[in-house]
Design a protein around this motif. Structure first.
Motif, short mmCIF file in Angstrom:
data_model
loop_
_atom_site.label_atom_id
_atom_site.label_comp_id
_atom_site.label_asym_id
_atom_site.label_seq_id
_atom_site.Cartn_x
_atom_site.Cartn_y
_atom_site.Cartn_z
N GLN A 20 8.71 -39.12 -42.26
CA GLN A 20 7.46 -39.84 -42.01
C GLN A 20 6.61 -39.11 -40.97
O GLN A 20 5.56 -39.61 -40.55
CB GLN A 20 7.75 -41.28 -41.56
N LEU A 21 7.07 -37.96 -40.52
CA LEU A 21 6.31 -37.17 -39.55
C LEU A 21 5.72 -35.98 -40.29
O LEU A 21 6.44 -35.15 -40.82
CB LEU A 21 7.23 -36.68 -38.42
N ILE A 22 4.40 -35.93 -40.33
CA ILE A 22 3.73 -34.86 -41.06
C ILE A 22 3.27 -33.80 -40.05
O ILE A 22 2.64 -34.13 -39.05
CB ILE A 22 2.50 -35.40 -41.83
N MET A 23 3.61 -32.58 -40.35
CA MET A 23 3.30 -31.48 -39.42
C MET A 23 1.79 -31.26 -39.29
O MET A 23 1.07 -31.22 -40.28
CB MET A 23 3.98 -30.21 -39.95
N SER A 24 1.35 -31.15 -38.05
CA SER A 24 -0.08 -30.89 -37.79
C SER A 24 -0.16 -30.08 -36.50
O SER A 24 0.84 -29.91 -35.81
CB SER A 24 -0.83 -32.22 -37.62
N ASP A 25 -1.36 -29.61 -36.18
CA ASP A 25 -1.55 -28.85 -34.95
C ASP A 25 -1.02 -29.60 -33.73
O ASP A 25 -0.43 -29.02 -32.83
CB ASP A 25 -3.05 -28.61 -34.71
N GLU A 26 -1.24 -30.91 -33.73
CA GLU A 26 -0.83 -31.70 -32.56
C GLU A 26 0.67 -31.67 -32.36
O GLU A 26 1.16 -31.91 -31.26
CB GLU A 26 -1.25 -33.18 -32.71
N LEU A 27 1.41 -31.43 -33.43
CA LEU A 27 2.88 -31.46 -33.32
C LEU A 27 3.48 -30.06 -33.16
O LEU A 27 4.70 -29.90 -33.20
CB LEU A 27 3.49 -32.16 -34.54
N ASP A 28 2.62 -29.07 -32.96
CA ASP A 28 3.12 -27.71 -32.76
C ASP A 28 3.99 -27.68 -31.50
O ASP A 28 3.54 -28.06 -30.42
CB ASP A 28 1.93 -26.75 -32.61
N GLY A 29 5.24 -27.27 -31.65
CA GLY A 29 6.16 -27.23 -30.51
C GLY A 29 7.07 -28.44 -30.42
O GLY A 29 7.90 -28.54 -29.52
N LEU A 30 6.93 -29.34 -31.37
CA LEU A 30 7.74 -30.57 -31.39
C LEU A 30 9.23 -30.27 -31.23
O LEU A 30 9.75 -29.36 -31.85
CB LEU A 30 7.50 -31.29 -32.73
N LYS A 31 9.89 -31.08 -30.40
CA LYS A 31 11.32 -30.93 -30.20
C LYS A 31 12.03 -32.18 -30.66
O LYS A 31 11.62 -33.30 -30.32
CB LYS A 31 11.63 -30.78 -28.70
N LEU A 32 13.11 -31.97 -31.38
CA LEU A 32 13.90 -33.13 -31.81
C LEU A 32 15.33 -32.71 -32.06
O LEU A 32 15.65 -31.52 -32.14
CB LEU A 32 13.27 -33.75 -33.06
N SER A 33 16.20 -33.71 -32.18
CA SER A 33 17.61 -33.45 -32.49
C SER A 33 17.97 -34.19 -33.75
O SER A 33 17.48 -35.31 -33.99
CB SER A 33 18.51 -33.99 -31.38
N LEU A 34 18.84 -33.59 -34.54
CA LEU A 34 19.31 -34.27 -35.74
C LEU A 34 20.25 -35.40 -35.31
O LEU A 34 21.02 -35.26 -34.37
CB LEU A 34 20.08 -33.28 -36.63
N ALA A 35 20.16 -36.51 -36.01
CA ALA A 35 21.04 -37.64 -35.71
C ALA A 35 22.24 -37.61 -36.66
O ALA A 35 22.09 -37.14 -37.80
CB ALA A 35 20.26 -38.95 -35.90
N PRO A 36 23.38 -38.09 -36.22
CA PRO A 36 24.52 -38.15 -37.14
C PRO A 36 24.19 -39.11 -38.28
O PRO A 36 23.52 -40.11 -38.05
CB PRO A 36 25.66 -38.70 -36.27
N SER A 37 24.61 -38.81 -39.47
CA SER A 37 24.22 -39.70 -40.57
C SER A 37 25.45 -40.18 -41.34
O SER A 37 25.64 -39.84 -42.49
CB SER A 37 23.24 -39.01 -41.51
#
Ligand code: FES
Length: 104
Positions: A85-102
């Motif tokens: 649900q997160l669409i890549m755009s200029d504002e999200l350049d550099g976004l940091k996240l971690s994968l969650a256990p599934s």
């Protein structure tokens, strides 16, 4: 533009990101392990990620269906989002996240 994704082993990967792609698709395209069983329809919660605290304010608000789906996600946290649900755009350049256990 890039996003930084920490995998379940704690290793950070700098991934080349393409504007307009779903963050889930970028993660999958680079071969990191993400189930994303429903292919981005917001119907499975297996593209669950934890967004770095410093980025939380910059993300678009959750829609109701994302919120409902996340309720079913395994190991939900305050910074949980569905990466499809997160669409890549200029504002999200550099976004940091971690994968969650599934295991859900
Ligand atoms: Fe299924 Fe994101 S891929 S909810």
């Amino acid at each position: 533009m890039k996003i930084y994704v920490t995998d379940l082993k704690g290793k950070e990967h700098a991934l080349e990101a393409i504007e307009g792609w779903r963050v889930m698709e970028i993660i999958r395209e680079h071969g990191l392990s993400i189930k994303a069983e429903c292919g981005g329809c917001c119907a499975c919660a297996t593209c669950h990620v934890y967004v770095d605290e410093s980025w939380l304010d910059k993300l678009p608000a959750m829609r109701d269906d994302e919120e409902e789906m996340l309720d079913e996600a395994f190991d939900l946290q305050d910074n949980s989002r569905l990466s499809c649900q997160l669409i890549m755009s200029d504002e999200l350049d550099g976004l940091k996240l971690s994968l969650a256990p599934s295991d859900a």
